[in-house]
Design a protein around this motif. Structure first.
Motif, short mmCIF file in Angstrom:
data_model
loop_
_atom_site.label_atom_id
_atom_site.label_comp_id
_atom_site.label_asym_id
_atom_site.label_seq_id
_atom_site.Cartn_x
_atom_site.Cartn_y
_atom_site.Cartn_z
N GLN A 1 -14.48 -86.14 28.55
CA GLN A 1 -14.32 -85.69 27.16
C GLN A 1 -14.01 -86.90 26.28
O GLN A 1 -13.12 -87.69 26.61
CB GLN A 1 -13.16 -84.70 27.05
N ASP A 2 -14.73 -87.02 25.17
CA ASP A 2 -14.42 -88.05 24.19
C ASP A 2 -13.14 -87.61 23.47
O ASP A 2 -13.11 -86.54 22.87
CB ASP A 2 -15.58 -88.17 23.19
N PRO A 3 -12.05 -88.40 23.54
CA PRO A 3 -10.78 -87.96 22.95
C PRO A 3 -10.82 -87.81 21.43
O PRO A 3 -10.07 -87.02 20.88
CB PRO A 3 -9.79 -89.05 23.36
N LYS A 4 -11.71 -88.53 20.76
CA LYS A 4 -11.77 -88.43 19.29
C LYS A 4 -12.57 -87.22 18.83
O LYS A 4 -12.18 -86.52 17.93
CB LYS A 4 -12.35 -89.71 18.70
N THR A 5 -13.73 -86.99 19.46
CA THR A 5 -14.61 -85.90 19.01
C THR A 5 -14.48 -84.65 19.86
O THR A 5 -14.98 -83.60 19.47
CB THR A 5 -16.08 -86.36 19.05
N GLU A 6 -13.86 -84.78 21.04
CA GLU A 6 -13.73 -83.69 22.01
C GLU A 6 -15.08 -83.25 22.56
O GLU A 6 -15.22 -82.20 23.14
CB GLU A 6 -12.95 -82.51 21.45
N ARG A 7 -16.11 -84.07 22.37
CA ARG A 7 -17.43 -83.78 22.94
C ARG A 7 -17.47 -84.24 24.38
O ARG A 7 -16.89 -85.24 24.76
CB ARG A 7 -18.52 -84.53 22.16
N GLU A 8 -18.22 -83.50 25.17
CA GLU A 8 -18.45 -83.88 26.56
C GLU A 8 -19.48 -85.01 26.59
O GLU A 8 -20.49 -84.97 25.89
CB GLU A 8 -18.96 -82.67 27.34
N TYR A 9 -19.19 -86.03 27.38
CA TYR A 9 -20.18 -87.08 27.63
C TYR A 9 -20.23 -87.33 29.13
O TYR A 9 -19.43 -86.78 29.89
CB TYR A 9 -19.86 -88.36 26.85
#
Length: 96
Positions: free
Chosen positions: A61-69
């Motif tokens: 999880q990208d901590p800034k956007t909360e998007r999964e990468y």
């Protein structure tokens, strides 16, 4: 000898301060986010990091956007598109 009592205006102020601290603590606790992982093939879920796929891909999880990468532990490559062989995914859970 009589025990001393706190004047009511000080007691009211102290109670108001305690109520504020408790309210802020509840807001902080409810604002916490937790990353968990689930397996799209077996429908299992867990809190601990799952093993990488056979080709080295893991979900994060990208901590800034909360998007999964997706990150490949073998090649150190990262990307937004899901690799075909990845079974485990990360997700955010707002409360425990």
């Amino acid at each position: 000898h009589q025990p001393s009592t706190m004047p009511s205006k000080y007691a009211a102020g102290l109670l108001a301060a305690i109520a504020t601290v408790l309210a802020l603590s509840a807001q902080v606790a409810s604002a916490e986010k937790y990353v968990y992982f689930f397996n799209s093939k077996t429908n299992e879920s867990q809190w601990d990091d799952p093993p990488a796929s056979a080709s080295g891909w893991v979900s994060r999880q990208d901590p800034k956007t909360e998007r999964e990468y997706f990150y490949n532990e073998n090649t150190k490559e990262s990307q937004w598109e899901k690799p075909e062989d990845l079974e485990w995914h990360s997700a955010i859970h707002d409360e425990l």
